[in-house]
Design a protein around this motif. Structure first.
Motif, PDB file in Angstrom:
ATOM      1  N   PHE A  45       0.831  -1.204   0.000  1.00  0.00           N
ATOM      2  CA  PHE A  45       0.000   0.000   0.000  1.00  0.00           C
ATOM      3  C   PHE A  45       0.869   1.259   0.000  1.00  0.00           C
ATOM      4  N   GLU A  46       1.941   1.252   0.796  1.00  0.00           N
ATOM      5  CA  GLU A  46       2.803   2.427   0.902  1.00  0.00           C
ATOM      6  C   GLU A  46       3.489   2.721  -0.422  1.00  0.00           C
ATOM      7  N   LYS A  47       3.958   1.684  -1.121  1.00  0.00           N
ATOM      8  CA  LYS A  47       4.616   1.883  -2.411  1.00  0.00           C
ATOM      9  C   LYS A  47       3.662   2.511  -3.418  1.00  0.00           C
ATOM     10  N   ALA A  48       2.415   2.064  -3.408  1.00  0.00           N
ATOM     11  CA  ALA A  48       1.428   2.625  -4.329  1.00  0.00           C
ATOM     12  C   ALA A  48       1.085   4.058  -3.953  1.00  0.00           C
ATOM     13  N   ARG A  49       0.878   4.299  -2.662  1.00  0.00           N
ATOM     14  CA  ARG A  49       0.517   5.655  -2.217  1.00  0.00           C
ATOM     15  C   ARG A  49       1.627   6.657  -2.490  1.00  0.00           C
ATOM     16  N   ALA A  50       2.883   6.204  -2.481  1.00  0.00           N
ATOM     17  CA  ALA A  50       4.008   7.104  -2.726  1.00  0.00           C
ATOM     18  C   ALA A  50       3.990   7.656  -4.150  1.00  0.00           C
ATOM     19  N   ILE A  51       3.351   6.937  -5.071  1.00  0.00           N
ATOM     20  CA  ILE A  51       3.288   7.367  -6.461  1.00  0.00           C
ATOM     21  C   ILE A  51       2.119   8.326  -6.688  1.00  0.00           C
ATOM     22  N   LEU A  52       1.109   8.242  -5.842  1.00  0.00           N
ATOM     23  CA  LEU A  52      -0.129   8.987  -6.061  1.00  0.00           C
ATOM     24  C   LEU A  52       0.008  10.460  -5.724  1.00  0.00           C
ATOM     25  N   ASP A  53      -0.844  11.259  -6.347  1.00  0.00           N
ATOM     26  CA  ASP A  53      -0.949  12.666  -6.011  1.00  0.00           C
ATOM     27  C   ASP A  53      -1.357  12.776  -4.540  1.00  0.00           C
ATOM     28  N   PRO A  54      -0.698  13.634  -3.764  1.00  0.00           N
ATOM     29  CA  PRO A  54      -1.019  13.753  -2.329  1.00  0.00           C
ATOM     30  C   PRO A  54      -2.476  14.106  -2.057  1.00  0.00           C
ATOM     31  N   SER A  55      -3.155  14.700  -3.033  1.00  0.00           N
ATOM     32  CA  SER A  55      -4.558  15.077  -2.817  1.00  0.00           C
ATOM     33  C   SER A  55      -5.490  13.873  -2.808  1.00  0.00           C
TER      34      SER A  55
END
Length: 294
Positions: free
Chosen positions: A75-85
């Motif tokens: 989950f963390e690896k995926a979230r790191a790629i996503l726009d913070p919004s």
């Protein structure tokens, strides 16, 4: 919000393919004004002599704790790629049956079938036909088990990053699947303010007298698209192999950050393996994200 998609689902396992797909999943969620959901499939836990899987707790079971940590990292690896919004929902999925065979594709497909108005994004590796025959393909298994639109993003796509959308390439053939793909493409084009290029692959020697003419097919696709303020272009390709022509055309448009959206005839896994499918071949070989719509 898109008229057709309210939820974008991305399975994650921490692999480079899933990380590459995360950027595009986030982009689609923003373009379609849809919720984003990250899902991770937990492997089954074999029973030990002294206990049962249902009785095993993370705080006392080292194997389970390791699996939960793997899920957290995915989950963390995926979230790191996503726009913070973006604030994605993160779900862990457990196999429904008692089988010890790890079939993550089946678990994901079962979850997706319980959702409505969703689009599934899959990370995949480009593999040779021989490797796919021996190893199988999770993304291919899921693709044939769900009825929602599916976007496939390869980890070795030949462009810098996947989180850009500058052009929608829409192969059309006049079928109902093609019209459904055009409707989704219209939603995306309007929301992202990008143009659409309609592509019709004409056999060498032209279409048969009884077949629908390219002009009529283009006109029907435009009707399904709806208004596209950024423009619609029509391209006629003459070829004996439509899938190769579509992929070659996508490569020629790489500087425009394209994505392919196309319909798929539902022949099933065996039928497509024996007969071949234009959309299946495009999914496997295209240098950009490909969305197939049933």
């Amino acid at each position: 919000m898109s008229e057709r998609v309210a939820l974008v689902i991305l399975p994650v396992d921490g692999s480079p393919a899933c990380v590459a797909a995360a950027g595009h999943a986030g982009l689609l969620a923003q373009v379609l004004h849809a919720r984003l959901q990250l899902v991770h499939v937990m492997p089954p836990i074999p029973a030990e002599f002294s206990d049962l899987p249902a009785n095993r707790k993370p705080e006392t079971d080292q194997d389970r704790a390791e699996q939960l940590e793997n899920a957290r990292q995915a989950f963390e690896k995926a979230r790191a790629i996503l726009d913070p919004s973006l604030e994605p929902e993160c779900l862990t999925l457990e196999p429904d049956d008692e089988s010890l065979v790890h079939r993550p594709g089946r678990v994901v497909a079962d979850h997706v079938r319980r959702q409505s108005d969703c689009l599934l994004v899959l990370g995949a590796r480009h593999m040779s036909d021989l490797v796919k025959l021996v190893e199988g393909s999770v993304s291919n298994e899921i693709l044939h088990r769900v009825q929602c639109p599916v976007t496939v993003v390869h980890d070795d796509a030949e462009h810098e990053g996947t989180a850009r959308l500058g052009l929608i390439l829409l192969p059309v053939d006049g079928s109902g699947h093609s019209q459904a793909a055009a409707a989704l493409a219209g939603d995306m084009a309007r929301n992202a303010s990008v143009p659409v290029e309609l592509i019709f692959c004409q056999p060498r020697g032209g279409v048969d007298p009884g077949d629908e003419k390219p002009e009529a097919i283009f006109a029907r696709a435009r009707e399904a698209l709806g208004k596209v303020p950024s423009g619609v272009e029509e391209t006629l390709l003459t070829t004996a192999r439509p899938s190769d022509a579509i992929v070659k055309h996508a490569r020629a448009r790489q500087d425009q950050s394209p994505t392919v959206i196309m319909g798929r005839h539902g022949r099933g896994v065996l039928g497509e393996a024996l007969i071949g499918s234009v959309s299946h071949r495009v999914v496997e070989t295209a240098p950009c994200p490909v969305t197939v719509v049933i």
